[in-house]
Design an enzyme around this catalytic site. Structure first.
Site, PDB file in Angstrom:
ATOM      1  N   GLY A 175      -4.077   1.945 -11.262  1.00  0.00           N
ATOM      2  CA  GLY A 175      -5.028   2.506 -10.314  1.00  0.00           C
ATOM      3  C   GLY A 175      -4.509   3.640  -9.463  1.00  0.00           C
ATOM      4  N   ASN A 214     -14.935   1.558   1.957  1.00  0.00           N
ATOM      5  CA  ASN A 214     -13.486   1.730   1.982  1.00  0.00           C
ATOM      6  C   ASN A 214     -13.052   2.927   2.831  1.00  0.00           C
ATOM      7  OD1 ASN A 214     -14.301   3.707  -0.065  1.00  0.00           O
ATOM      8  ND2 ASN A 214     -12.123   3.860  -0.558  1.00  0.00           N
ATOM      9  N   LYS A 274     -13.712  -4.930   2.813  1.00  0.00           N
ATOM     10  CA  LYS A 274     -14.606  -3.858   2.366  1.00  0.00           C
ATOM     11  C   LYS A 274     -16.085  -4.199   2.545  1.00  0.00           C
ATOM     12  CE  LYS A 274     -11.427  -1.708  -0.927  1.00  0.00           C
ATOM     13  NZ  LYS A 274     -11.247  -1.173  -2.281  1.00  0.00           N
ATOM     14  N   SER A 285       0.811  -1.222   0.000  1.00  0.00           N
ATOM     15  CA  SER A 285       0.000   0.000   0.000  1.00  0.00           C
ATOM     16  C   SER A 285       0.845   1.272   0.000  1.00  0.00           C
ATOM     17  CB  SER A 285      -0.922   0.005   1.214  1.00  0.00           C
ATOM     18  OG  SER A 285      -1.667   1.213   1.275  1.00  0.00           O
ATOM     19  N   SER A 322      -0.873   4.130   0.735  1.00  0.00           N
ATOM     20  CA  SER A 322      -1.750   5.057   1.458  1.00  0.00           C
ATOM     21  C   SER A 322      -1.015   5.787   2.574  1.00  0.00           C
ATOM     22  CB  SER A 322      -2.954   4.305   2.035  1.00  0.00           C
ATOM     23  OG  SER A 322      -3.785   3.826   0.998  1.00  0.00           O
TER      24      SER A 322
END
Length: 253
Positions: free
Chosen positions: A228, A86, A65, A14, A16
């Site tokens: 993405g 999410n 999710k 990830s 994030s």
């Protein structure tokens, strides 16, 4: 300290944490932090919340999710439409509201990539929470699609149904599965890649690595490809807006 984070099972791929901590640094938000919280099962969420009373917002990724929904007090419009969450928001009264920003992130990113027409047809690879957001976005954009899964008893197509003729009839192919995600970068969905052409558009929700095998095979055939990362950024900004406007509900949320 305002603490934020991401929950999922395996999070070493990830971006994030890097994305948000760079945002906090650039905006001089020294009292903000973003952490990765790997949970063996979603049942560990209540203990995580109890151990981190300063949490002000969470992102949710694979495979929680959908299974996270029973742990929330309510769902925003976006999460109800998609059937998956999410983003978790702390409401002013302490209750937890689930959102889906994958929907707006994917929809706006796809608009910039794919020249949709009334005749456009898509294949959606996968059946998880991300696939649900993609399906709602395609409906919003008026793009007809078939879901593609491994289950021969499910609704839609299986990978065995993906003949060259089927690919020729579907200009847009979207990978919502984790196949190809770091560290298993050699994996890819099972397609007749030799049937791809310059008329095809391949969108991979995976963003690490920047070019997956799915994308590389598409590019080699002359297809347009996109990962993405833009979707990640768009959905993250939508999450940031939610966390900084607690209790506000609108159609996007």
């Amino acid at each position: 300290m305002r603490q934020f984070g991401l929950i999922g099972r395996t999070l070493n791929y990830s971006f994030s944490q890097t994305y948000f901590n760079q945002k906090f640094y650039s905006q001089s938000l020294a009292d903000h932090a973003y952490e990765l919280f790997e949970l063996a099962t979603v049942d560990e969420l209540p203990a995580l919340l109890a151990a981190h009373p300063d949490l002000a917002g969470l992102n949710v990724t694979i495979p929680y999710k959908e299974s996270v929904v029973p742990y929330l007090d309510e769902l925003a419009t976006s999460a109800r439409r998609v059937g998956a969450v999410n983003v978790i928001e702390w409401l002013p009264d302490g209750r937890l509201r689930g959102h889906n920003t994958d929907l707006v992130g994917f929809r706006e990113s796809l608009r910039r990539f794919f020249p949709a027409t009334p005749e456009a047809r898509a294949l959606v690879l996968g059946a998880g929470g991300a696939a649900k957001a993609v399906s709602v976005a395609l409906n919003d954009l008026g793009i007809a699609y078939w879901p593609v899964t491994r289950n021969p008893l499910g609704h839609g197509l299986t990978y065995d149904d993906l003949t060259p003729q089927v690919l020729a009839a579907h200009q847009l192919i979207i990978n919502t599965t984790p196949l190809g995600t770091f560290p298993l970068v050699e994996e890819c969905p099972r397609l007749p890649y030799e049937a791809l052409t310059e008329q095809h558009y391949l969108y991979d929700l995976v963003y690490n690595p920047a070019e997956t095998v799915f994308m590389a095979k598409g590019r080699a055939a002359g297809a347009q490809v996109k990962n993405g990362f833009e979707m990640l950024c768009l959905q993250a900004e939508a999450a940031w807006d939610i966390w900084n406007n607690p209790g506000v509900e609108n159609e996007e949320r």
